[in-house]
Design an enzyme around this catalytic site. Structure first.
Site, short mmCIF file in Angstrom:
data_model
loop_
_atom_site.label_atom_id
_atom_site.label_comp_id
_atom_site.label_asym_id
_atom_site.label_seq_id
_atom_site.Cartn_x
_atom_site.Cartn_y
_atom_site.Cartn_z
N THR A 1 56.52 64.20 -32.66
CA THR A 1 57.33 65.23 -33.30
C THR A 1 58.71 65.27 -32.65
O THR A 1 59.73 65.34 -33.33
CB THR A 1 56.64 66.60 -33.18
N GLY B 1 48.60 67.46 -31.33
CA GLY B 1 50.02 67.70 -31.12
C GLY B 1 50.61 68.67 -32.13
O GLY B 1 49.89 69.44 -32.78
N GLY B 2 51.92 68.60 -32.30
CA GLY B 2 52.59 69.53 -33.19
C GLY B 2 52.44 69.20 -34.66
O GLY B 2 52.53 70.09 -35.51
N GLU C 1 48.50 66.01 -20.76
CA GLU C 1 49.01 65.20 -21.88
C GLU C 1 49.78 63.96 -21.41
O GLU C 1 49.55 62.85 -21.91
CB GLU C 1 49.91 66.07 -22.77
#
Length: 268
Positions: A104, A11-12, A74
């Site tokens: 996030t 992810g971020g 996702e």
């Protein structure tokens, strides 16, 4: 020969791995800044590893490390990971429910029987806590910020309902927030107080959006997952308190931050 499979959710902020060795699941996570070293370690540990990828950086990982891997959507991976953990942790829900994934940012999914649909997203989430928290205070590390937040007093920063009504009886709970951060520098406060206020604002915003989604889709349960609530008692307790206030039952999953990686791993 041992068959080792893995699901990787990139992810971020974090990269989360779930790898299965002879049917047993192992969990690991790394900051996204350590992506190269984490994947190099994994590839050396299991050269014949079968991998399924998900998350925003899945294609980057596939091209550089695991060309034979598959990329799994996702949101689908997340919902399937939730179903798996609800069963594994004996928290199965017979009714429809919401999934609130606080990473996030935050995303919402509604699960009705075998169907799951993403219905909402917000930029308010763990990234808000660490990013804005680092701007408000000298803290830069996630654990330092969460440790401060849990000892802070939000009422030194937020204007509460009881502050407006003063000695008059309040029409609603006087401890509720009338305006986030409204006291500014009018009252002496600490960095811990600012972080407690920030954590509370994030919790209130997420619960407000969750309650609206729950009303539209007529559900009473909210399954809370994501890395932002891990080792973050201030945010977690705030979510639990406000969810109860709006009539929703919260379900926290022990390994909830790994739902995406679990969902991906189940496809290998």
């Amino acid at each position: 020969m041992q068959r080792i499979t893995a699901g990787i959710d990139a992810g971020g902020s974090l990269i989360k791995m779930v790898y299965q060795e002879n049917g047993r699941m192992h969990y690991k996570k790394f900051p996204i800044s350590e992506l190269d070293s984490a994947l190099s370690w994994l590839k050396m540990s299991a050269p014949s590893l079968k991998v399924s990828l998900t998350g925003g950086k899945a294609s980057v990982i596939q091209k550089k490390y695991f060309q034979d891997s598959v990329i799994y959507p996702e949101f689908k991976a997340t919902c399937e990971g939730v179903r798996f953990l609800l069963s594994a942790e004996n928290k199965g829900l017979e009714e429809n429910y919401l999934i609130v994934n606080i990473g996030t940012g935050t995303s919402w999914h509604v699960v009705k029987g075998d169907k799951a649909e993403r219905i909402l997203g917000s930029g308010i989430g763990g990234g808000t806590f660490t990013g804005l928290g680092s701007l408000l205070t000298q803290g830069q590390d996630y654990h330092q910020l969460t440790d401060l937040a849990k000892i802070g007093n939000k009422s030194n920063v937020d204007m509460l309902v009881k502050d407006i009504y003063e000695s008059v009886e309040t029409p609603i709970n006087g401890e509720l927030t009338a305006a986030n951060f409204a006291k500014g520098n009018k009252l002496k406060h600490t960095e811990a107080d600012q972080l407690a206020s920030l954590s509370n604002m994030i919790a209130e915003t997420i619960v407000l959006l969750t309650s609206q989604a729950a009303a539209i889709h007529q559900v009473k349960y909210a399954v809370i997952i994501g890395s932002a609530i891990v080792d973050n008692p201030s945010l977690k307790s705030g979510l639990d308190f406000y969810m109860d206030m709006v009539g929703l039952t919260t379900v926290f999953l022990e390994k909830g931050e790994y739902c995406g990686a679990i969902g991906a791993s189940l496809t290998v």
